[in-house]
Every structure is written in structure tokens, then in C-alpha cells.
Design a protein around this motif. Structure first.
Motif, PDB file in Angstrom:
ATOM      1  N   ASP A 238       0.838  -1.200   0.000  1.00 47.70           N
ATOM      2  CA  ASP A 238       0.000   0.000   0.000  1.00 47.70           C
ATOM      3  C   ASP A 238       0.873   1.249   0.000  1.00 47.70           C
ATOM      4  O   ASP A 238       1.881   1.315   0.718  1.00 47.70           O
ATOM      5  N   PRO A 239       0.514   2.240  -0.785  1.00 46.80           N
ATOM      6  CA  PRO A 239       1.310   3.478  -0.789  1.00 46.80           C
ATOM      7  C   PRO A 239       1.178   4.200   0.541  1.00 46.80           C
ATOM      8  O   PRO A 239       0.175   4.044   1.253  1.00 46.80           O
ATOM      9  N   PRO A 240       2.162   4.972   0.912  1.00 49.46           N
ATOM     10  CA  PRO A 240       2.061   5.722   2.174  1.00 49.46           C
ATOM     11  C   PRO A 240       0.928   6.723   2.105  1.00 49.46           C
ATOM     12  O   PRO A 240       0.560   7.200   1.023  1.00 49.46           O
ATOM     13  N   PRO A 241       0.321   7.039   3.238  1.00 49.07           N
ATOM     14  CA  PRO A 241      -0.795   7.996   3.235  1.00 49.07           C
ATOM     15  C   PRO A 241      -0.348   9.357   2.741  1.00 49.07           C
ATOM     16  O   PRO A 241       0.774   9.800   3.009  1.00 49.07           O
ATOM     17  N   THR A 242      -1.228  10.005   2.028  1.00 48.47           N
ATOM     18  CA  THR A 242      -0.920  11.325   1.467  1.00 48.47           C
ATOM     19  C   THR A 242      -1.622  12.462   2.203  1.00 48.47           C
ATOM     20  O   THR A 242      -1.386  13.617   1.885  1.00 48.47           O
ATOM     21  N   LEU A 243      -2.485  12.123   3.155  1.00 42.10           N
ATOM     22  CA  LEU A 243      -3.222  13.164   3.874  1.00 42.10           C
ATOM     23  C   LEU A 243      -2.440  13.630   5.086  1.00 42.10           C
ATOM     24  O   LEU A 243      -1.810  12.838   5.798  1.00 42.10           O
ATOM     25  N   ASP A 244      -2.477  14.916   5.316  1.00 42.70           N
ATOM     26  CA  ASP A 244      -1.908  15.468   6.533  1.00 42.70           C
ATOM     27  C   ASP A 244      -2.835  15.173   7.708  1.00 42.70           C
ATOM     28  O   ASP A 244      -4.026  14.910   7.525  1.00 42.70           O
ATOM     29  N   ASP A 245      -2.282  15.189   8.929  1.00 43.24           N
ATOM     30  CA  ASP A 245      -3.097  14.904  10.110  1.00 43.24           C
ATOM     31  C   ASP A 245      -4.309  15.820  10.203  1.00 43.24           C
ATOM     32  O   ASP A 245      -5.367  15.423  10.684  1.00 43.24           O
ATOM     33  N   ARG A 246      -4.157  17.055   9.719  1.00 43.21           N
ATOM     34  CA  ARG A 246      -5.266  18.001   9.824  1.00 43.21           C
ATOM     35  C   ARG A 246      -6.417  17.658   8.889  1.00 43.21           C
ATOM     36  O   ARG A 246      -7.529  18.143   9.059  1.00 43.21           O
ATOM     37  N   GLN A 247      -6.150  16.836   7.882  1.00 43.60           N
ATOM     38  CA  GLN A 247      -7.192  16.465   6.927  1.00 43.60           C
ATOM     39  C   GLN A 247      -7.884  15.165   7.299  1.00 43.60           C
ATOM     40  O   GLN A 247      -8.832  14.766   6.629  1.00 43.60           O
ATOM     41  N   LEU A 248      -7.420  14.491   8.341  1.00 43.76           N
ATOM     42  CA  LEU A 248      -8.016  13.224   8.737  1.00 43.76           C
ATOM     43  C   LEU A 248      -9.326  13.457   9.485  1.00 43.76           C
ATOM     44  O   LEU A 248      -9.471  14.450  10.201  1.00 43.76           O
ATOM     45  N   PRO A 249     -10.293  12.570   9.350  1.00 43.39           N
ATOM     46  CA  PRO A 249     -11.543  12.718  10.114  1.00 43.39           C
ATOM     47  C   PRO A 249     -11.311  12.459  11.595  1.00 43.39           C
ATOM     48  O   PRO A 249     -10.321  11.846  11.997  1.00 43.39           O
ATOM     49  N   VAL A 250     -12.236  12.946  12.405  1.00 44.68           N
ATOM     50  CA  VAL A 250     -12.133  12.824  13.856  1.00 44.68           C
ATOM     51  C   VAL A 250     -13.074  11.717  14.317  1.00 44.68           C
ATOM     52  O   VAL A 250     -14.242  11.674  13.932  1.00 44.68           O
TER      53      VAL A 250
END
Length: 316
Positions: A238-250
Motif C-alpha cells: 500500500d502506498p504511504p498515506p498522502t493526507l496530513d493529520d489536519r485532513q483526517l476525520p475525527v
């Protein structure tokens, strides 16, 4: 402790100094919540890219109604009751209201009035708008965000559901399964395969039977080959995640515990191994403190005299 503190408000000079070091959405809470909690909420908000008041609500320090009431009192705005808010019934307007949190009412011959379900960074924009034009306060009122969304969904929910079902087939039929006609597909397969086989069976029965057997054998061999190929296939990493922590859902994880104090250290260690940011950071328990980087744990315990644990509830 949930809810607002009953402590006396600090002096005006102290409140002014505290307001200068906090984001604007926390100003209504100065004097109602400890300054250390407000600073901690501001720090978490900067790390996650959300509003600091959203952190307070997510942690349970205040509920939505209390937060809205304090903001309205601070800005001198009225709080709209749920039954006083005119809710849209058409899908486009309802979607815009849910997306922006703003309901505009423009009576005939009158200036528009605004009902806002403001929270987080929207509160900062509200502060700036009122600073530029103080006259807007007379045409604005606040609504509790959760109640505001529920009222809109109650009024426009069926319309939104119908629009969600019919919009894609109308805009892009090739991407919608609603445009597929099983009867038409099966009819084409029958014409392409069944008609030649039927003619062959009618004209040359023996050769037709052999053709049917050969066709079924090919289908069976193809299915077996596909399964063997699937077993031998080595999928790429799997490719590494491209989203920053601030873009992740809560997310909120609730872990109920009852007479399980001995398992708490292992539970905390397992949760701490999760590489996912969290809003909270308060971790308290009588005589025990657990600190992890990402996971926040609030343990509320009730004890009787002598240290016997009657109840232990943990919220993670």
C-alpha cells in the motif's frame, strides 16, 4: 468535570490579557472555564487545524447549547429557537445551508436576516464581520449547530434523499447503475450465444452437443484459472498515506470498563500504539496517570471507603 465552572470571573485586566493570547473563538469562555483548559484547547486546535471551541465541545467541557449561548452573549446576538428558524425544503438550498451553516431570510422589502450555526473558524470570520460592520448584529442570530442541522434534515430530508437518487443518472448516466437494464443485457447475451447454439443443435444435434460441452468446459477452466491466478498474485504494498493529520476525520473511541483496573495499563499501551491523532489529552484516574502521545483517556471512577472499586468507566 463537564459543564461550566462556577468560579467567579477574573478582573477585567486579566480577562484582556487572556484574550490576547487565545484565538477569538475562545474569548466567550474566558471566566467560565479555567485558563489552562483554554490554552490546552488552543494548542490542540492548532495541531489539528480545527477551531478551539470545537475541541472544548468534543472533550465535553461544554455542550453545544452552552457554547452557542456564551458566544451569543459575548457578541450581543440573539439565539434562535429551533421552531423559529425557517428551514428550506428544496434540495439545492438545503445543501447550501448544511454546507455553510448559514440560513438567509429575505422578507419582501426588508434587508436580509442571517441565522448562523457558527462553530470553529466560522466564529473567527463572524468576529471580523461584526468588527467591520457592527450594524450586522441587528440582523444576525445564532443557532445551536446540532439542532440547526436536525431541523434542516427534518424539513428537507426526503427531498435530499430523492435528489441523491436521481441526480447522478440525470447528470452522468454512464456512471450510474440505474441506467443498466438487466433484461437488455441478458437479451444480448442470449442473441450472441444462445441463437447460434440453438441453430447448431437444430441442424446438427451431435455437433451441437459437443459445442455446448466444449463451451461449458472452457467456462469451467477459465474460472479455475482465474482462482489459481488470484492465489498466486502478490499485491503491491500500500502506498504511504498522502493526507496530513489536519485532513483526517475525527473519531471518538468509547471503551467501557467495570472492575477492570488491572487491564487499563495494557489497554492504554494498545491504544497508544495507534498512529492516529486525537483531540483530547486529559488522562486522569485516582492515584494513576497514563500519558500517551496520541490517545486521550478520561477515566471517571467511583470508590467506597477502603479503596474498593464499585464502578470504573473509561472514555477514550
Amino acid at each position: 468535570m463537564h459543564g461550566l465552572c462556577a468560579t467567579a470571573a477574573p478582573p477585567v485586566a486579566a480577562r484582556r490579557r487572556a484574550a490576547e493570547t487565545l484565538p477569538s473563538e475562545l474569548r466567550p469562555f474566558i471566566g467560565h472555564l479555567p485558563h489552562a483548559d483554554l490554552q490546552a484547547a488552543a494548542h490542540r486546535a492548532r495541531r489539528l487545524g480545527v477551531g478551539a471551541d470545537e475541541v472544548l465541545v468534543a472533550q465535553g467541557m461544554v455542550d453545544e447549547a452552552e457554547a452557542t449561548g456564551l458566544l451569543a452573549a459575548h457578541l450581543g446576538l440573539a439565539v434562535a429557537a429551533t421552531d423559529e428558524t425557517a428551514t428550506p425544503r428544496d434540495a439545492p438550498t438545503a445543501e447550501a445551508v448544511l454546507r455553510t451553516g448559514v440560513r438567509i431570510e429575505a422578507p419582501d422589502g426588508a434587508r436580509p436576516r442571517f441565522t448562523l450555526a457558527a462553530r470553529g473558524r466560522d466564529v473567527r470570520r463572524l468576529f471580523r464581520a461584526l468588527r467591520r460592520d457592527p450594524g450586522l448584529a441587528g440582523r444576525m442570530r445564532l443557532a445551536v449547530p446540532g439542532a440547526f442541522r436536525r431541523a434542516v434534515m427534518a424539513a428537507a430530508g426526503p427531498t435530499l434523499a430523492e435528489a441523491a437518487v436521481t441526480r447522478l443518472p440525470a447528470r452522468d448516466p454512464l456512471k450510474s447503475a440505474a441506467t443498466l437494464d438487466p433484461k437488455r443485457v441478458l437479451g444480448r447475451i442470449a442473441l450472441a450465444v444462445g441463437l447460434p447454439l440453438a441453430l447448431l443443435l437444430a441442424l446438427a444435434p451431435e455437433q451441437g452437443v459437443l459445442a455446448v460441452q466444449a463451451l461449458l468446459s472452457l467456462v469451467f477452466l477459465g474460472w479455475v484459472s482465474l482462482r489459481l491466478a488470484g492465489c498466486a498474485y502478490d499485491p503491491p504494498a500500500d502506498p504511504p498515506p498522502t493526507l496530513d493529520d489536519r485532513q483526517l476525520p475525527v473519531y471518538s473511541l468509547l471503551v467501557p470498563l467495570y472492575r477492570e483496573a488491572a487491564s487499563v495499563p495494557h489497554l492504554v499501551a494498545a491504544l497508544g500504539a495507534l498512529d492516529y491523532p486525537g483531540l483530547g489529552s486529559r488522562r486522569t484516574m485516582p492515584h494513576i496517570t497514563y500519558a500517551t502521545r496520541w490517545i486521550s483517556i478520561r477515566v471517571c471512577s467511583q470508590f467506597v471507603a477502603g479503596g474498593t472499586c464499585l464502578r470504573s468507566d473509561a472514555m477514550v
